[in-house]
Design an enzyme around this catalytic site. Structure first.
Site, PDB file in Angstrom:
ATOM      1  N   ASP A 164       0.783  -1.188   0.160  1.00 60.30           N
ATOM      2  CA  ASP A 164      -0.025  -0.059   0.074  1.00 60.30           C
ATOM      3  C   ASP A 164       0.959   1.157   0.023  1.00 60.30           C
ATOM      4  OD1 ASP A 164      -1.391   2.377   0.875  1.00 60.30           O
ATOM      5  OD2 ASP A 164      -3.003   0.899   1.705  1.00 60.30           O
ATOM      6  N   HIS A 165       1.061   1.993  -1.023  1.00 64.28           N
ATOM      7  CA  HIS A 165       2.160   2.747  -1.222  1.00 64.28           C
ATOM      8  C   HIS A 165       1.981   3.926  -0.137  1.00 64.28           C
ATOM      9  CE1 HIS A 165      -0.627   5.437  -3.737  1.00 64.28           C
ATOM     10  NE2 HIS A 165       0.265   6.385  -3.704  1.00 64.28           N
ATOM     11  N   HIS A 211      -5.631   2.868   1.392  1.00 60.22           N
ATOM     12  CA  HIS A 211      -4.798   4.139   1.963  1.00 60.22           C
ATOM     13  C   HIS A 211      -5.530   4.882   3.181  1.00 60.22           C
ATOM     14  CE1 HIS A 211      -3.211   3.308  -1.864  1.00 60.22           C
ATOM     15  NE2 HIS A 211      -3.508   4.288  -2.582  1.00 60.22           N
TER      16      HIS A 211
END
Ligand code: BG6
Length: 390
Positions: A62-63, A125
């Site tokens: 999950d960046h 996010h």
């Protein structure tokens, strides 16, 4: 694997069948989102992958977890005597998490139309940021202890059910024709590769409740949307007012203290406090104490993906999503998606380039709060002083 999720299982099997996992070195599988479409599909994918790889070999990206300021939340919370004692329902009035984007769906209509903001941004996010704010301090700073606490925090989120919460605590919207900075912008249904009758949400706002001792009664307001006026991700912690006392009892200009964590694109933190306006009168003005990380010249912080791929190569799982964490996240999302699927009458529309449907403001107004302006937003009626002027 930055691939359509349907291919995760096949590619994993072919890596094994092609003999690529036979070496005696380590094998690590890094997987880009989306990891499934709902809990059952995510579970299926996980089972297929796990036929070939062990959980400790899997790194689900999950960046947002690779972003400097998201990683900084732990340090701000757990390394500062200012904040740690105040980080609970006794002192915090509400938490606001905004992930605003100016872009529309661009050329990703085919993917986005199936995912919408709920699956594209909230399931991953938004929940990750909320969890980092809400979790208990881990007793050791290692990947398993940290992720155990994150799972516990996720499990404490009050579920949204069709008859409780989906209508009353969530607002969904879709951008219609509008404009920004003098440029006309197409509505979502008029974008290429989007079905003109689509009811996919491009905006999501919710009042999230975390049912545990630390957070009982403190609303976490989250919102994300495409085609909003600015690109900005910020977390605002609004503190409760000081008890009225003789000196300030009638002061209308007493503002709540805020701690603002600026995640993206500006990185930094600021604290908004009340101070006396210089002069003869006892006038109070809000002032900001600010640390602007991205204003510093010459710092080179790695991009989120650089950092995460480096961590995967080092075998550090801290900022990757463990399976049980992902499972809880999907289980929170699925009832919302299915209630929406049954009945789309609550979908609202907002002009591209605006701050989303006004229903999102009402979520807070009902509790006596309002969204604080994020960086780049015109600050109606909010005056504060900061030395950097940003
Ligand atoms: C991605 C979403 O995960 O995050 C995109 O699929 C979104 O729709 C992007 O635009 C936002 O990331 P960032 O880092 O630009 O805020």
């Amino acid at each position: 694997m930055a691939l359509a999720p349907e291919l995760f299982g096949t590619v994993s099997r072919n890596l094994r069948d092609g003999g690529m996992l036979e070496s005696s070195g380590w094998h690590r599988l890094v997987i880009e989102k989306p990891f499934g479409y709902d809990y059952p599909s995510a579970e299926r994918l996980n089972e297929e992958i796990r036929l070939v790889f062990k959980e400790e070999e899997v790194f689900r990206i999950d960046h947002y977890l690779g972003k400097e300021m998201v990683q900084n939340i732990e340090v701000i919370r757990f390394a500062n005597a200012f904040f740690e004692p105040l980080w609970n329902k006794n002192h915090i009035a509400n938490v606001q998490i905004t992930l605003a984007e100016t872009v529309g769906v661009e050329e990703r209509g085919a993917y986005y139309n199936k995912s919408g903001a709920l699956r594209d941004m909230v399931q991953n996010h938004m929940l990750q940021m909320l969890t980092m704010i809400a979790m208990e301090p881990p007793s050791r700073l290692d990947a398993e202890h940290i992720r155990d606490e994150k799972v516990k925090a996720l499990r404490s989120i009050r579920p949204f059910e069709a008859d409780e919460g989906v209508r009353s605590r969530i607002v969904r919207g879709q951008y219609s024709d509008g404009s920004a900075r003098g440029k006309a912008l197409k509505g979502y249904r008029n974008e290429d590769s989007v079905d003109p009758t689509s009811v996919t949400e491009t905006f999501f706002a919710a009042r999230v409740l975390v049912d545990n001792f630390r957070w009982a009664g403190v609303p976490f307001y989250v919102r994300t949307g495409k085609r909003l006026p600015v690109k900005s991700t910020e977390i605002v912690i609004e503190f409760k007012n000081v008890p009225n006392n003789v000196l300030f009892a009638n002061k209308q200009d007493l503002n709540p203290n805020l701690l603002v964590i600026r995640v993206n694109p500006m990185e930094g933190i600021y604290i908004k406090i009340n101070a006396k306006k210089p002069g003869n009168d006892m006038t109070i003005q809000p002032v900001a104490m600010e640390f602007c990380q991205s204003c510093q010249i010459g710092i080179n912080t790695p991009e989120a993906y650089e950092r995460l791929i480096f961590d995967a190569a080092r075998g550090d799982h801290t900022y990757f999503t463990r399976w049980d964490e992902l499972a809880v996240a999907w289980k929170l999302i699925d009832p919302i998606a299915s209630a929406w699927h049954e009945d789309s009458s609550d979908l609202t529309f907002y002009p591209a380039g605006s701050w989303g449907p006004e229903e999102a403001d009402k979520l807070l107004a009902a509790d006596g709060f309002h969204w604080w302006p994020v960086n780049g937003q015109e600050e109606d009626n909010v005056v504060w002083v900061s030395n950097s002027g940003k």
